[in-house]
Every structure is written in structure tokens, then in C-alpha cells.
Design an enzyme around this catalytic site. Structure first.
Site, PDB file in Angstrom:
ATOM      1  N   THR A 143      25.012  48.959  84.669  1.00 30.42           N
ATOM      2  CA  THR A 143      26.214  49.242  83.877  1.00 30.42           C
ATOM      3  C   THR A 143      27.076  47.996  83.868  1.00 30.42           C
ATOM      4  O   THR A 143      27.158  47.298  84.875  1.00 30.42           O
ATOM      5  CB  THR A 143      26.999  50.398  84.542  1.00 30.42           C
ATOM      6  OG1 THR A 143      26.244  51.593  84.407  1.00 30.42           O
ATOM      7  CG2 THR A 143      28.375  50.595  83.928  1.00 30.42           C
ATOM      8  N   ARG A 171      22.740  63.840  78.900  1.00 28.82           N
ATOM      9  CA  ARG A 171      23.392  63.545  80.190  1.00 28.82           C
ATOM     10  C   ARG A 171      24.516  62.509  79.984  1.00 28.82           C
ATOM     11  O   ARG A 171      24.354  61.521  79.288  1.00 28.82           O
ATOM     12  CB  ARG A 171      22.338  63.011  81.171  1.00 28.82           C
ATOM     13  CG  ARG A 171      22.906  62.632  82.547  1.00 28.82           C
ATOM     14  CD  ARG A 171      23.264  61.162  82.640  1.00 28.82           C
ATOM     15  NE  ARG A 171      23.652  60.769  83.981  1.00 28.82           N
ATOM     16  CZ  ARG A 171      24.220  59.600  84.267  1.00 28.82           C
ATOM     17  NH1 ARG A 171      24.457  58.723  83.319  1.00 28.82           N
ATOM     18  NH2 ARG A 171      24.551  59.305  85.501  1.00 28.82           N
ATOM     19  N   VAL A 172      25.665  62.765  80.597  1.00 34.03           N
ATOM     20  CA  VAL A 172      26.789  61.827  80.557  1.00 34.03           C
ATOM     21  C   VAL A 172      27.151  61.471  81.992  1.00 34.03           C
ATOM     22  O   VAL A 172      27.219  62.354  82.853  1.00 34.03           O
ATOM     23  CB  VAL A 172      28.006  62.460  79.833  1.00 34.03           C
ATOM     24  CG1 VAL A 172      29.229  61.569  79.945  1.00 34.03           C
ATOM     25  CG2 VAL A 172      27.667  62.727  78.371  1.00 34.03           C
ATOM     26  N   GLY A 173      27.379  60.203  82.257  1.00 38.91           N
ATOM     27  CA  GLY A 173      27.711  59.767  83.614  1.00 38.91           C
ATOM     28  C   GLY A 173      29.200  59.570  83.824  1.00 38.91           C
ATOM     29  O   GLY A 173      30.036  60.138  83.107  1.00 38.91           O
ATOM     30  N   ASP A 174      29.529  58.743  84.797  1.00 38.69           N
ATOM     31  CA  ASP A 174      30.924  58.503  85.172  1.00 38.69           C
ATOM     32  C   ASP A 174      31.671  57.595  84.187  1.00 38.69           C
ATOM     33  O   ASP A 174      32.899  57.641  84.094  1.00 38.69           O
ATOM     34  CB  ASP A 174      30.994  57.847  86.552  1.00 38.69           C
ATOM     35  CG  ASP A 174      30.263  56.496  86.553  1.00 38.69           C
ATOM     36  OD1 ASP A 174      29.034  56.501  86.330  1.00 38.69           O
ATOM     37  OD2 ASP A 174      30.914  55.454  86.757  1.00 38.69           O
ATOM     38  N   THR A 194      30.148  50.750  88.842  1.00 39.35           N
ATOM     39  CA  THR A 194      28.752  50.815  88.455  1.00 39.35           C
ATOM     40  C   THR A 194      28.023  51.634  89.514  1.00 39.35           C
ATOM     41  O   THR A 194      28.519  51.787  90.622  1.00 39.35           O
ATOM     42  CB  THR A 194      28.148  49.401  88.320  1.00 39.35           C
ATOM     43  OG1 THR A 194      26.797  49.501  87.898  1.00 39.35           O
ATOM     44  CG2 THR A 194      28.202  48.643  89.621  1.00 39.35           C
ATOM     45  N   GLY A 195      26.847  52.173  89.174  1.00 45.42           N
ATOM     46  CA  GLY A 195      26.106  52.962  90.163  1.00 45.42           C
ATOM     47  C   GLY A 195      25.679  54.290  89.583  1.00 45.42           C
ATOM     48  O   GLY A 195      25.689  54.483  88.364  1.00 45.42           O
ATOM     49  N   GLY A 197      26.178  57.746  88.414  1.00 40.89           N
ATOM     50  CA  GLY A 197      27.387  58.411  87.970  1.00 40.89           C
ATOM     51  C   GLY A 197      27.629  59.778  88.567  1.00 40.89           C
ATOM     52  O   GLY A 197      28.788  60.183  88.755  1.00 40.89           O
TER      53      GLY A 197
HETATM   54  N1  GLY Z   1      27.297  54.531  86.205  1.00 42.92           N
HETATM   55  C1  GLY Z   1      26.566  54.735  85.041  1.00 42.92           C
HETATM   56  C2  GLY Z   1      26.029  56.079  84.888  1.00 42.92           C
HETATM   57  O1  GLY Z   1      25.794  56.768  85.876  1.00 42.92           O
HETATM   58  O2  GLY Z   1      25.791  56.495  83.786  1.00 42.92           O
END
Ligand code: GLY
Length: 276
Positions: A143, A171-174, A194-195, A197
Site C-alpha cells: 500500500t 473486500r474493503v480494507g483500512d 500500510t499492512g 487492513g
Molecule cells: N492496508 C491495505 C489493505 O488492507 O487493504
């Protein structure tokens, strides 16, 4: 980190610093740095974004500035190179914070943002097929993000991503969630994450780090404490860019590596993939 990635980070830092030096806002510097990374195709964002298990590239991004706490974000956006600019446009051109899915894409197209192929022809795969699919794992999540401080004392933070490996469609992350992947407040600081989510969301990492900055913790101490909580409480993995309004900053990660860099205009930018 590959040599082209290092060179790209170097160039992005120079562009961001020179914008700030010429009086640009932290928000614009943050957006422009992230655009360089999205455009490169070398990271998991923009042209280099991951594909979900149905083969479609759905991306997330957000941006926030710390003076008036304005923020904008897009989730599951398709077919554009610069989700970070779509996020800024949500912030500046609407009274909303987050647009998602096909209507986020339509919004970006309305503003004529540069397009790219999304793989949308794959979206008719059956769910049984999708659940059986496995992708080869990528080495780094990658990210992209940035934090900046401008001459007026305003901080900003942004992030843009193609998500993680083995993602179900939708799917949606952080990254598009304000307070999770990104936060900025002139009374505490700016954070970009980053990482993975799922863990970052559950700990609301960006806001949690800002809360500690507001209590007087240094960027290093705040980042370390929250990343430790993420690791010990839920076995999460992440990296953080943290910037205080007085210019102190930290790059910290509980992943083996995190490609990142910084520059305050002296000498040349520092770029590396281990910051401990
Ligand atoms: N940090 C990016 C995600 O998990 O989508």
C-alpha cells in the site's frame, strides 16, 4: 525493495518536498507524492494494484487534512490510475467523506480522471469458482501512503491501495476508512498506515496513534505502542508513517520490511526498507 522502487520513492520525496518548499499545502503535497507512486506501477496501488479473486482490480484510497479535519475517500473504485485524486475530489467537491463501488468509479469518470483496464470482464465468475481460486502470494503488500507538514503548520495524510492477497470480490480494507488507515489533525499529527487492513480496522490504528500524540507521546513512542497492541492483541501486522505538527516523525513497522523514506530538504532523501 527493488532499485526501481527505491528510485521512485526518492523521486516522490523530492517532488513532495519541492511542492512544500514552494508554498503548496500539505494536502496537495500528499496527493502528488501518492500520484507518483500510483503512476509507477511498482507498488500495490494505481497501475500496480492487486486484483481480487475474480480478477478485477478494485482500489481504495483516502486523504485528510488536519486544519479543518476535512477528509475524502473512495472504496472499491475501478478503472482509474489515481484513486487518491478521486478521494481528494470527494473531499473538495461533495459534502460526503466516502464514495464506494460503481458510483465511486462514475464520480471519477465525471471528473475525467485517467483510466486503466480493471479486469471487469471477469466479474461474472461464479462464487463457487471464486472461493476455490488461489493467487500466488506477493512478497510485499505495498500500500502506498504519505504524510506532510506545510508552512502554515497544517498536516495531511493519505493512502492508496489495491488491497491484500486472496481478497474476495468487494473486500474493503483500512485504507479508505478515516481513523483506521489514515488520520490527520493539527492538534495531534498525521498518520498513514500500510499492512493487513482487517487488523488495522479492528484497532482503529491511525486514530489510536493520534490520540497518543495528543497526550504528549512522541511519534516513535505512539507508533510503537499501538503497533505492539496490534501485534499482541490480535496478531496484526502493519507499518505506520507518523508526523507530529512540530515536524518530529517516525516510520515504524511490525512487518519484516517496509519500503519508505523521508526528506526535510537537507542533503538527499533517505529511502530504506527497515526502520526500527
Ligand atoms: N492496508 C491495505 C489493505 O488492507 O487493504
Amino acid at each position: 525493495m527493488t532499485a526501481p522502487q527505491a528510485a521512485c520513492l526518492h523521486a516522490a520525496l523530492e517532488i513532495g518536498y519541492h511542492l512544500l518548499d514552494q508554498g503548496a499545502s500539505a494536502l496537495i503535497a500528499t496527493e502528488q507524492v501518492i500520484r507518483v507512486l500510483e503512476q509507477s506501477g511498482l507498488f500495490n496501488a494505481g497501475k500496480g494494484a492487486n486484483r481480487q479473486l475474480d480478477g478485477v482490480r478494485r482500489m481504495d484510497a483516502s486523504i485528510m487534512e488536519g486544519q479543518a479535519l476535512r477528509a475524502g475517500a473512495v472504496a472499491s473504485i475501478e478503472g482509474i490510475v489515481h484513486p487518491i485524486t478521486a478521494a481528494r475530489l470527494v473531499m473538495e467537491e461533495t459534502h460526503h467523506v466516502l464514495l464506494a463501488g460503481p458510483m465511486a468509479t462514475a464520480f471519477a469518470r465525471h471528473f475525467k480522471l485517467e483510466g486503466q483496464r480493471s479486469g471487469a470482464q471477469n466479474r461474472r465468475l461464479s462464487y463457487d469458482t471464486i472461493l476455490k481460486r488461489k493467487q500466488s502470494r506477493r512478497d510485499q503488500h505495498g500500500t502506498v501512503g504519505a504524510v506532510a507538514l506545510d508552512r502554515s503548520g497544517t498536516v495531511a495524510a493519505g493512502a492508496s491501495t489495491g488491497g491484500i492477497d486472496q481478497m474476495l470480490p468487494g473486500r474493503v480494507g483500512d485504507t479508505p476508512l478515516i481513523g483506521c488507515g489514515v488520520y490527520a489533525d493539527n492538534e495531534s499529527g498525521a498518520v498513514s498506515m500500510t499492512g493487513i487492513g482487517e487488523g488495522i480496522i479492528r484497532v482503529a490504528v491511525a486514530k489510536e496513534i493520534c490520540n497518543r500524540l495528543a497526550l504528549g507521546k512522541s511519534p516513535v513512542a505512539a507508533a510503537q505502542a499501538v503497533l505492539k497492541k496490534l501485534e499482541t492483541r490480535i496478531n496484526g501486522t502493519a507499518g505506520a508513517l507518523v508526523l507530529a505538527p512540530d515536524g518530529r516523525f517516525a516510520i515504524r513497522h511490525v512487518t519484516p520490511r517496509m519500503a519508505a523514506g523521508w526528506w526535510d530538504g537537507k542533503g538527499t532523501p533517505t529511502v530504506g526498507d527497515q526502520f526500527q
